[in-house]
Design an enzyme around this catalytic site. Structure first.
Site, mmCIF file in Angstrom:
data_model
loop_
_atom_site.group_PDB
_atom_site.id
_atom_site.type_symbol
_atom_site.label_atom_id
_atom_site.label_comp_id
_atom_site.label_asym_id
_atom_site.label_seq_id
_atom_site.Cartn_x
_atom_site.Cartn_y
_atom_site.Cartn_z
ATOM 1 N N CYS A 1 1.133 -1.116 -0.117
ATOM 2 C CA CYS A 1 -0.053 -0.241 0.068
ATOM 3 C C CYS A 1 0.942 1.128 0.187
ATOM 4 C CB CYS A 1 -1.088 0.625 1.643
ATOM 5 S SG CYS A 1 -2.617 1.472 0.843
ATOM 6 N N LYS B 1 -12.758 -5.095 1.247
ATOM 7 C CA LYS B 1 -12.006 -4.591 2.514
ATOM 8 C C LYS B 1 -12.373 -2.776 2.685
ATOM 9 C CE LYS B 1 -8.182 -1.088 3.776
ATOM 10 N NZ LYS B 1 -6.548 -1.222 3.736
ATOM 11 N N GLU C 1 -16.430 -7.201 -5.738
ATOM 12 C CA GLU C 1 -14.885 -7.232 -5.138
ATOM 13 C C GLU C 1 -14.139 -8.201 -5.506
ATOM 14 O OE1 GLU C 1 -13.265 -3.915 -5.511
ATOM 15 O OE2 GLU C 1 -14.713 -2.477 -5.234
ATOM 16 N N LYS D 1 -11.857 -7.970 4.867
ATOM 17 C CA LYS D 1 -11.755 -6.836 6.732
ATOM 18 C C LYS D 1 -12.184 -5.726 6.722
ATOM 19 C CE LYS D 1 -7.656 -3.824 7.447
ATOM 20 N NZ LYS D 1 -6.452 -3.676 6.664
ATOM 21 N N TYR E 1 -3.425 -9.981 15.807
ATOM 22 C CA TYR E 1 -2.351 -8.857 16.578
ATOM 23 C C TYR E 1 -2.256 -9.671 17.746
ATOM 24 C CZ TYR E 1 -3.183 -4.860 13.369
ATOM 25 O OH TYR E 1 -3.246 -4.584 12.742
#
Ligand code: PBG
Length: 335
Positions: free
Chosen positions: A126, A205, A243, A258, A323
């Site tokens: 990105c 996303k 998408e 996401k 995470y």
């Protein structure tokens, strides 16, 4: 299972199968194991740098040496892959740091592949972390504001992906949501000889407020406007499937939904519609909500984290980007 099938067994006695932990494990339909986890990591320049992210307890921006330590720990805990984000020293209006041969991510990839060759290195592709304005594409300013230029951005994204592959990345993961970027990246990778490098696309996303803590972590908050012209509207599920379909047509090997928890319907529909390897990204806000409530003593961190990740798996995700990967892996080993 159809309603008819259920109705034929009106006297189902679930209690029989819930009598002990061993019995419950035996009949569990969904399991969490460390080899489904991907750990996101933030890398910046320097040595011995561990810069804590205030809104993400336990998560730090790391210099490459510290990144290696963290990746070694994750690898030892049984986690097969890390996902790298870079924080460059300097940002500009063409995101030079995103495709610099000696960029911070490119250096980190080389180090990880040299020291931990079995650990899969996935790179986020990105531009927002590398752009002075914080947007994921090239910005064209005009009298009534600013616009993101989709097509000129594709070239830069493709350069970034190729530079990651050259450094040794195992998988590239475009997260920008420009139209046509998967095709552009596939063509560029193939032309550079990386025909076997898979693309994991952030296919569905959403423009989500759950990314709040990440923008502190990656220092990538847009300086003006928002990302609604390129990221998806939370109201739309059919559009998300379109998408995903176009990313698959353009050559995506793994597709991602996401955020995860607020979009479980899409995890389910993407998996059942396409049958592709499906990743779900439990994003920064999902992580921080649980951490914050646990710090206050309002929620049992381990139990809630387990339940949330299990729900994402149950919805159909094959790959969990979280995470909490290392602590979850340890909990799973211990239990
Ligand atoms: C970059 C990117 C973002 C996240 C992953 N890649 C931020 C954004 O789109 O604003 C969010 C990850 C998270 O919140 O954990 N485009």
């Amino acid at each position: 299972m159809t309603y008819d099938a259920v109705a034929r067994f009106p006297a189902y006695r679930g209690r029989r199968l819930r009598q002990s932990p061993a019995l419950r494990r035996l009949v569990a339909e969904t399991r969490l194991t460390a080899d489904q986890f991907v750990l996101p990591l933030f890398v910046r320049s320097g040595r011995k740098v561990r810069h804590p992210i205030g809104s993400m307890p336990g998560v730090c921006q790391l210099s490459p040496d510290e990144l290696l330590t963290e990746a070694t720990t994750a690898h030892a805990a049984g986690i097969p892959a890390v996902l790298l984000f870079g924080i460059p020293d300097r940002k500009d209006e063409k995101a030079s740091g995103a495709y610099a041969t000696k960029g911070v991510v490119q250096q980190a990839i080389r180090l990880l592949k040299r020291e931990l060759p079995d650990l899969l290195v996935i790179t986020d592709v990105c531009l927002c972390e590398y752009m002075s304005h914080g947007h994921c594409g090239i910005v064209h300013a005009h009298s009534r504001g600013a616009r993101i230029l989709n097509d000129p951005t594709l070239k830069l994204l493709a350069r970034a992906a190729v530079s990651h592959a050259e450094a040794g990345a195992d998988i590239v993961a475009p997260s920008d949501m420009m139209d046509g970027r998967v095709g552009a990246i596939r063509t560029a990778l193939d032309a550079a000889g990386f025909t076997e490098t898979p693309i994991m696309s952030y296919a569905a996303k959403f423009a989500s407020a759950f990314y709040g803590p990440f923008r502190e972590a990656a220092e990538s908050a847009p300086k003006f406007g928002d990302r609604r012209s390129y990221q998806m509207d939370a109201a739309n599920a059919d559009e998300a499937l379109r998408e995903v379909a176009s990313d698959i047509q353009e050559g995506a090997d793994i597709v991602m939904v996401k955020p995860a928890l607020a979009y479980l319907d899409l995890v389910y529909r993407v998996k059942t519609t396409f049958g592709y390897p499906t990743a779900a990204y439990a994003v920064s806000g999902e992580f921080s909500m649980i951490k914050a409530a646990a710090e206050k003593g309002w929620l049992d961190e381990r139990a809630v984290m387990t339940e949330a990740l299990l729900a994402i798996r149950r919805a159909g995700a094959d790959i969990l980007i979280t995470y909490a990967a290392v602590e979850m892996a340890r909990w799973l080993k211990g239990s």
